[in-house]
Design a protein around this motif. Sequence first.
Motif, mmCIF file in Angstrom:
data_model
loop_
_atom_site.group_PDB
_atom_site.id
_atom_site.type_symbol
_atom_site.label_atom_id
_atom_site.label_comp_id
_atom_site.label_asym_id
_atom_site.label_seq_id
_atom_site.Cartn_x
_atom_site.Cartn_y
_atom_site.Cartn_z
ATOM 1 N N ILE A 226 -7.506 12.044 10.235
ATOM 2 C CA ILE A 226 -8.954 11.842 9.746
ATOM 3 C C ILE A 226 -9.031 10.097 9.705
ATOM 4 O O ILE A 226 -8.249 9.486 9.060
ATOM 5 C CB ILE A 226 -9.168 12.459 8.348
ATOM 6 C CG1 ILE A 226 -8.864 13.921 8.255
ATOM 7 C CG2 ILE A 226 -10.678 11.923 7.835
ATOM 8 C CD1 ILE A 226 -9.059 14.687 7.122
ATOM 9 N N GLU A 227 -9.975 9.855 10.469
ATOM 10 C CA GLU A 227 -10.564 8.291 10.332
ATOM 11 C C GLU A 227 -11.587 8.108 9.827
ATOM 12 O O GLU A 227 -12.778 8.850 9.789
ATOM 13 C CB GLU A 227 -9.976 7.546 11.826
ATOM 14 C CG GLU A 227 -11.210 7.815 12.705
ATOM 15 C CD GLU A 227 -10.692 7.146 14.061
ATOM 16 O OE1 GLU A 227 -11.744 6.424 14.377
ATOM 17 O OE2 GLU A 227 -9.743 7.562 14.552
ATOM 18 N N VAL A 228 -12.043 6.890 9.252
ATOM 19 C CA VAL A 228 -13.178 6.373 8.744
ATOM 20 C C VAL A 228 -14.145 5.209 9.679
ATOM 21 O O VAL A 228 -13.429 4.255 10.218
ATOM 22 C CB VAL A 228 -13.354 6.006 7.204
ATOM 23 C CG1 VAL A 228 -14.801 5.585 6.674
ATOM 24 C CG2 VAL A 228 -12.568 6.933 6.250
ATOM 25 N N GLN A 229 -15.251 5.643 10.131
ATOM 26 C CA GLN A 229 -15.964 4.861 11.109
ATOM 27 C C GLN A 229 -17.092 4.146 10.505
ATOM 28 O O GLN A 229 -18.245 4.911 10.444
ATOM 29 C CB GLN A 229 -16.351 5.610 12.315
ATOM 30 C CG GLN A 229 -16.880 4.602 13.156
ATOM 31 C CD GLN A 229 -16.153 3.662 13.731
ATOM 32 O OE1 GLN A 229 -15.193 3.674 14.617
ATOM 33 N NE2 GLN A 229 -16.744 2.491 13.674
ATOM 34 N N PRO A 230 -17.286 2.756 9.927
ATOM 35 C CA PRO A 230 -18.442 2.256 9.417
ATOM 36 C C PRO A 230 -19.303 2.185 10.835
ATOM 37 O O PRO A 230 -18.901 1.894 11.824
ATOM 38 C CB PRO A 230 -17.826 0.932 9.121
ATOM 39 C CG PRO A 230 -16.304 1.212 8.809
ATOM 40 C CD PRO A 230 -15.936 2.186 10.055
ATOM 41 N N LEU A 231 -20.627 2.138 10.496
ATOM 42 C CA LEU A 231 -21.657 2.162 11.487
ATOM 43 C C LEU A 231 -22.578 1.192 11.100
ATOM 44 O O LEU A 231 -23.069 1.027 9.948
ATOM 45 C CB LEU A 231 -22.149 3.656 11.907
ATOM 46 C CG LEU A 231 -21.451 4.790 12.086
ATOM 47 C CD1 LEU A 231 -21.917 6.166 11.935
ATOM 48 C CD2 LEU A 231 -20.855 4.506 13.518
ATOM 49 N N LYS A 232 -23.303 0.697 12.208
ATOM 50 C CA LYS A 232 -24.446 -0.242 11.962
ATOM 51 C C LYS A 232 -25.539 0.706 11.614
ATOM 52 O O LYS A 232 -25.741 1.749 11.523
ATOM 53 C CB LYS A 232 -25.160 -0.816 13.209
ATOM 54 C CG LYS A 232 -26.032 -1.633 13.319
ATOM 55 C CD LYS A 232 -26.552 -2.384 14.399
ATOM 56 C CE LYS A 232 -27.724 -3.189 14.508
ATOM 57 N NZ LYS A 232 -28.081 -3.802 15.808
ATOM 58 N N VAL A 233 -26.486 0.080 10.354
ATOM 59 C CA VAL A 233 -27.510 0.643 9.605
ATOM 60 C C VAL A 233 -28.644 0.774 10.926
ATOM 61 O O VAL A 233 -29.176 -0.184 11.032
ATOM 62 C CB VAL A 233 -27.826 -0.089 8.317
ATOM 63 C CG1 VAL A 233 -29.244 0.862 7.817
ATOM 64 C CG2 VAL A 233 -26.968 0.040 7.403
ATOM 65 N N LYS A 234 -29.058 2.088 11.043
ATOM 66 C CA LYS A 234 -30.134 2.526 12.083
ATOM 67 C C LYS A 234 -30.580 3.795 11.970
ATOM 68 O O LYS A 234 -29.745 4.738 12.180
ATOM 69 C CB LYS A 234 -29.620 2.021 13.564
ATOM 70 C CG LYS A 234 -30.827 2.124 14.559
ATOM 71 C CD LYS A 234 -30.760 1.303 15.805
ATOM 72 C CE LYS A 234 -29.545 1.849 16.889
ATOM 73 N NZ LYS A 234 -29.547 1.490 18.277
ATOM 74 N N TYR A 235 -31.778 4.002 11.843
ATOM 75 C CA TYR A 235 -32.203 5.147 11.882
ATOM 76 C C TYR A 235 -32.731 5.924 13.219
ATOM 77 O O TYR A 235 -33.268 4.881 13.984
ATOM 78 C CB TYR A 235 -33.555 5.306 10.990
ATOM 79 C CG TYR A 235 -34.247 6.604 10.723
ATOM 80 C CD1 TYR A 235 -33.957 7.463 9.977
ATOM 81 C CD2 TYR A 235 -35.345 7.086 11.787
ATOM 82 C CE1 TYR A 235 -34.683 8.866 9.872
ATOM 83 C CE2 TYR A 235 -36.008 8.190 11.675
ATOM 84 C CZ TYR A 235 -35.732 9.079 10.613
ATOM 85 O OH TYR A 235 -36.326 10.314 10.775
ATOM 86 N N PRO A 236 -32.518 6.983 13.624
ATOM 87 C CA PRO A 236 -32.054 8.037 12.879
ATOM 88 C C PRO A 236 -30.593 8.605 13.131
ATOM 89 O O PRO A 236 -30.365 9.514 13.898
ATOM 90 C CB PRO A 236 -32.873 9.498 13.371
ATOM 91 C CG PRO A 236 -33.164 8.967 14.855
ATOM 92 C CD PRO A 236 -33.090 7.390 14.901
ATOM 93 N N GLN A 237 -29.815 7.764 12.746
ATOM 94 C CA GLN A 237 -28.121 7.964 13.142
ATOM 95 C C GLN A 237 -27.779 9.125 12.569
ATOM 96 O O GLN A 237 -26.720 9.585 13.239
ATOM 97 C CB GLN A 237 -27.441 6.560 12.624
ATOM 98 C CG GLN A 237 -26.129 6.488 13.309
ATOM 99 C CD GLN A 237 -25.688 4.987 13.283
ATOM 100 O OE1 GLN A 237 -25.295 4.596 14.490
ATOM 101 N NE2 GLN A 237 -25.711 4.446 12.343
ATOM 102 N N GLY A 238 -28.399 9.829 11.479
ATOM 103 C CA GLY A 238 -27.931 11.103 11.188
ATOM 104 C C GLY A 238 -28.218 12.168 12.041
ATOM 105 O O GLY A 238 -27.671 13.501 11.939
ATOM 106 N N GLY A 239 -28.782 11.748 13.065
ATOM 107 C CA GLY A 239 -28.953 13.063 13.976
ATOM 108 C C GLY A 239 -28.048 13.118 14.668
ATOM 109 O O GLY A 239 -26.931 12.368 15.055
ATOM 110 N N GLU A 240 -27.446 14.660 14.876
ATOM 111 C CA GLU A 240 -26.302 14.813 15.707
ATOM 112 C C GLU A 240 -26.125 14.383 16.829
ATOM 113 O O GLU A 240 -25.034 13.342 17.018
ATOM 114 C CB GLU A 240 -26.183 16.520 15.857
ATOM 115 C CG GLU A 240 -25.891 17.309 14.705
ATOM 116 C CD GLU A 240 -25.608 18.854 14.883
ATOM 117 O OE1 GLU A 240 -25.105 19.497 14.320
ATOM 118 O OE2 GLU A 240 -26.072 19.202 16.022
#
Length: 443
Positions: A226-240
């Motif tokens: 299990i790894e953690v990936q920080p992501l750039k803040v951008k909408y709608p990144q929560g979309g699958e």
Amino acid sequence: MLKTFRIGGIHPAENKLSAGKKIENAALPAQVMIPLAQHIGAPCQPIVKKGDKVKVGTLIGKSVGFVSANIHSSVSGTVNKIDKVTDVSGYKRDAVIIDVDGDEWEPTIDRSDTLKRECRLSSKEIVEKIAGAGIVGMGGATFPTHVKLTPPPGLKANILIINGVECEPYLTSDHELMLEKAEEIFVGTEILMKAIDVKKAVIGIENNKKDAIARFAEISKSYPGIEVQPLKVKYPQGGEKQLIDAITGRQVPGGALPISVGAIVQNVGTTFAVYEAVQKNKPLFERIVTVTGKEVKNPCNVRARIGTPFKNLIDIAGGLPGDTGKVISGGPMMGKALPDIDIPVAKGSSGILIIPSSEAKRKAMKDCIRCAKCVNVCPMGLNPTLLMDLTEFQIWDRAEKQKITDCIECGSCSYTCPANRPLLDYIRLGKGKVTGIVRARKN
């Protein structure tokens, strides 16, 4: 460099007013109204009747198809009646109405806070337990989780992605859950990995949640695979599809499911619910809800039982401000305005957003100036202004060819339009019509 998806996207004001607010428990209401349709798919069949006694966790609605999800009582008491109530969609739907009397739980539920890491169940047994507990996607989509964990024949997952993005402005329920229940989410991730037989999982978290990223990165050292990936803040990144692109670089084809590129995505709230169901025998009968707004006295994150009236949660936040213009279930981009605040909390209720009157009214629509801003921000690569025109003039065959059904209804087009055109409203109507035409053709 932080990862993100490649096509379109916007960055609306975040307004995370309730960030850092500890989860507080809502008091039990005098009565709950538990809808029998809280998920995509077939509504449940009630298996209780007026006068029946129920406990917290008692099964009250049985799924009647593969794409469906069980419903459980969130309280102990007496079934008052089964009647139609208005839900978050604004429509009247069947619900079990229960008069609350105490807080007696089913004895099979483990109510301790002790972390239980080891899971000896087989993948099949895990999926069956998730189905029995009525777990659905808690990011808002409410797709039955056991269905997503059962790919069509010939398709196999090779990566599990956990969605800790929470890209909707204002909402912070997932963020706070990650801070308070991090270990449980990791165990839930391991359980989901076992359920779909994959060796790798990635938890994606946007970079505006640095405390959650730091906590998860530390815990991940004890969880191989299990790894953690920080992501750039951008909408709608929560979309699958956007999240899969951001983390793996794979792009899901139009009309296809994430499993077509070997990925399965689950929300962090869903992952925590999976932990509770599998390790604690706890059905899904409560969830975390953000109650917020610019004029709200006490923006907060509240753990509420399913069926609790929204009004009760609003009272915890200090009540409705005097200049309230609109109350939204969810966030400002994809949420829906409520007809009243007595509507009950459901499995997909991620937030209650109270909008002041000055921001609740639409500006006058003007003619399209062909600036193409809506095209540039569409995360699905569509032409929103064309799709609106095709819907307005009911040119359904061309709307289908222009892939109107690929729209994820994120609202980026409407948000960015300088002419204030209700692009998403029309596209949503057209998408529904074309979907019906396609379904009829297949039948």
